[in-house]
Design a protein around this motif. Structure first.
Motif, PDB file in Angstrom:
ATOM      1  N   ASP A 113      -0.795  -1.431  13.940  1.00  0.00           N
ATOM      2  CA  ASP A 113      -0.844  -1.688  12.505  1.00  0.00           C
ATOM      3  C   ASP A 113      -1.464  -0.494  11.787  1.00  0.00           C
ATOM      4  O   ASP A 113      -2.350   0.166  12.305  1.00  0.00           O
ATOM      5  N   ARG A 114      -0.951  -0.250  10.586  1.00  0.00           N
ATOM      6  CA  ARG A 114      -1.506   0.787   9.735  1.00  0.00           C
ATOM      7  C   ARG A 114      -1.507   0.280   8.305  1.00  0.00           C
ATOM      8  O   ARG A 114      -0.629  -0.463   7.893  1.00  0.00           O
ATOM      9  N   ILE A 115      -2.489   0.704   7.553  1.00  0.00           N
ATOM     10  CA  ILE A 115      -2.565   0.368   6.140  1.00  0.00           C
ATOM     11  C   ILE A 115      -1.883   1.484   5.367  1.00  0.00           C
ATOM     12  O   ILE A 115      -2.189   2.659   5.565  1.00  0.00           O
ATOM     13  N   PRO A 116      -0.927   1.135   4.486  1.00  0.00           N
ATOM     14  CA  PRO A 116      -0.216   2.172   3.742  1.00  0.00           C
ATOM     15  C   PRO A 116      -1.130   2.938   2.790  1.00  0.00           C
ATOM     16  O   PRO A 116      -2.037   2.367   2.177  1.00  0.00           O
ATOM     17  N   ILE A 117      -0.879   4.232   2.685  1.00  0.00           N
ATOM     18  CA  ILE A 117      -1.615   5.112   1.777  1.00  0.00           C
ATOM     19  C   ILE A 117      -0.576   5.764   0.870  1.00  0.00           C
ATOM     20  O   ILE A 117       0.287   6.496   1.345  1.00  0.00           O
ATOM     21  N   LEU A 118      -0.650   5.456  -0.426  1.00  0.00           N
ATOM     22  CA  LEU A 118       0.311   5.989  -1.388  1.00  0.00           C
ATOM     23  C   LEU A 118      -0.282   7.164  -2.140  1.00  0.00           C
ATOM     24  O   LEU A 118      -1.449   7.118  -2.551  1.00  0.00           O
ATOM     25  N   LYS A 119       0.525   8.201  -2.351  1.00  0.00           N
ATOM     26  CA  LYS A 119       0.096   9.374  -3.113  1.00  0.00           C
ATOM     27  C   LYS A 119       0.569   9.199  -4.548  1.00  0.00           C
ATOM     28  O   LYS A 119       1.734   8.904  -4.798  1.00  0.00           O
ATOM     29  N   MET A 120      -0.370   9.367  -5.484  1.00  0.00           N
ATOM     30  CA  MET A 120      -0.059   9.293  -6.914  1.00  0.00           C
ATOM     31  C   MET A 120      -0.660  10.522  -7.565  1.00  0.00           C
ATOM     32  O   MET A 120      -1.829  10.505  -7.970  1.00  0.00           O
ATOM     33  N   GLY A 121       0.089  11.599  -7.628  1.00  0.00           N
ATOM     34  CA  GLY A 121      -0.441  12.856  -8.148  1.00  0.00           C
ATOM     35  C   GLY A 121      -1.557  13.330  -7.244  1.00  0.00           C
ATOM     36  O   GLY A 121      -1.400  13.384  -6.025  1.00  0.00           O
ATOM     37  N   PRO A 122      -2.736  13.629  -7.822  1.00  0.00           N
ATOM     38  CA  PRO A 122      -3.848  14.116  -7.001  1.00  0.00           C
ATOM     39  C   PRO A 122      -4.674  12.987  -6.368  1.00  0.00           C
ATOM     40  O   PRO A 122      -5.719  13.229  -5.780  1.00  0.00           O
ATOM     41  N   LEU A 123      -4.183  11.742  -6.489  1.00  0.00           N
ATOM     42  CA  LEU A 123      -4.934  10.582  -6.024  1.00  0.00           C
ATOM     43  C   LEU A 123      -4.205   9.880  -4.880  1.00  0.00           C
ATOM     44  O   LEU A 123      -2.983   9.951  -4.775  1.00  0.00           O
ATOM     45  N   LEU A 124      -4.977   9.191  -4.050  1.00  0.00           N
ATOM     46  CA  LEU A 124      -4.421   8.354  -2.986  1.00  0.00           C
ATOM     47  C   LEU A 124      -4.805   6.910  -3.274  1.00  0.00           C
ATOM     48  O   LEU A 124      -5.942   6.626  -3.646  1.00  0.00           O
TER      49      LEU A 124
ATOM     50  N   VAL B 125      -4.968   3.093  -1.666  1.00  0.00           N
ATOM     51  CA  VAL B 125      -4.979   2.289  -0.441  1.00  0.00           C
ATOM     52  C   VAL B 125      -5.148   0.835  -0.865  1.00  0.00           C
ATOM     53  O   VAL B 125      -6.139   0.486  -1.513  1.00  0.00           O
ATOM     54  N   THR B 126      -4.173   0.000  -0.511  1.00  0.00           N
ATOM     55  CA  THR B 126      -4.255  -1.425  -0.825  1.00  0.00           C
ATOM     56  C   THR B 126      -4.318  -2.186   0.483  1.00  0.00           C
ATOM     57  O   THR B 126      -3.350  -2.199   1.241  1.00  0.00           O
TER      58      THR B 126
ATOM     59  N   ILE C  94      -9.514  -3.776  -2.373  1.00  0.00           N
ATOM     60  CA  ILE C  94      -9.849  -4.773  -1.356  1.00  0.00           C
ATOM     61  C   ILE C  94      -9.752  -6.193  -1.910  1.00  0.00           C
ATOM     62  O   ILE C  94     -10.370  -7.112  -1.377  1.00  0.00           O
ATOM     63  N   SER C  95      -8.965  -6.384  -2.960  1.00  0.00           N
ATOM     64  CA  SER C  95      -8.891  -7.697  -3.601  1.00  0.00           C
ATOM     65  C   SER C  95      -8.358  -8.781  -2.674  1.00  0.00           C
ATOM     66  O   SER C  95      -8.643  -9.961  -2.881  1.00  0.00           O
ATOM     67  N   ALA C  96      -7.635  -8.418  -1.630  1.00  0.00           N
ATOM     68  CA  ALA C  96      -7.107  -9.414  -0.698  1.00  0.00           C
ATOM     69  C   ALA C  96      -8.098  -9.761   0.413  1.00  0.00           C
ATOM     70  O   ALA C  96      -7.858 -10.685   1.181  1.00  0.00           O
TER      71      ALA C  96
ATOM     72  N   ASP D 117     -10.969  -3.812 -11.254  1.00  0.00           N
ATOM     73  CA  ASP D 117      -9.551  -3.898 -10.914  1.00  0.00           C
ATOM     74  C   ASP D 117      -8.944  -2.506 -10.779  1.00  0.00           C
ATOM     75  O   ASP D 117      -9.600  -1.498 -11.052  1.00  0.00           O
ATOM     76  N   VAL D 118      -7.691  -2.470 -10.356  1.00  0.00           N
ATOM     77  CA  VAL D 118      -7.007  -1.196 -10.105  1.00  0.00           C
ATOM     78  C   VAL D 118      -6.918  -0.355 -11.373  1.00  0.00           C
ATOM     79  O   VAL D 118      -7.141   0.858 -11.333  1.00  0.00           O
TER      80      VAL D 118
END
Length: 120
Positions: free
Chosen positions: A2-13, A15-16, A49-51, A105-106
């Motif tokens: 299992d891996r937790i997805p890491i999304l790139k958004m410009g200069p930010l990452l 993690v949900t 970490i809301s979940a 929140d996000v």
């Protein structure tokens, strides 16, 4: 594995965490996130970490370690979506999460990170 997805958004990452964290998954996240911060020269990391309904001392320490590694790699960490029970547990365990900024929140977390990046 299992891996937790890491999304790139410009200069930010972003993690949900949508699954129950176990020790190996948390350790894998630390490794994956460190590699992604380096590869993308990320300036900030938002961890949602809301979940998560509960954390133990190991997961709390791993969140703190993630923030520490990110800081050393010149990235700011913001933790969002903490449930009241999780906050209470962290306090009861004596974990203060130094170096971790928090937001409700996000949306607010992304604003904190963007302000941090803009200030540099």
């Amino acid at each position: 594995m299992d891996r937790i997805p890491i999304l790139k958004m410009g200069p930010l990452l972003l993690v949900t965490i949508q699954v129950d964290m176990h020790d190996q998954l948390a350790a894998t996240l630390l490794d994956d996130l460190s590699e992604r911060i380096s590869r993308h020269s990320a300036r900030g990391v938002l961890i949602d970490i809301s979940a998560l309904d509960m954390v133990d001392s190991f997961i709390g320490r791993m969140i703190s370690m993630i923030a520490g590694v990110a800081s050393i790699m010149d990235a700011t960490t913001v933790l969002v979506g903490m449930q009241p029970a999780v906050a209470i547990t962290l306090v009861e365990l004596g974990l203060t999460l130094p170096g971790v900024r928090t937001a409700l929140d996000v949306e607010r977390g992304m604003k904190l990170l963007q302000d941090s990046v803009d200030a540099r």
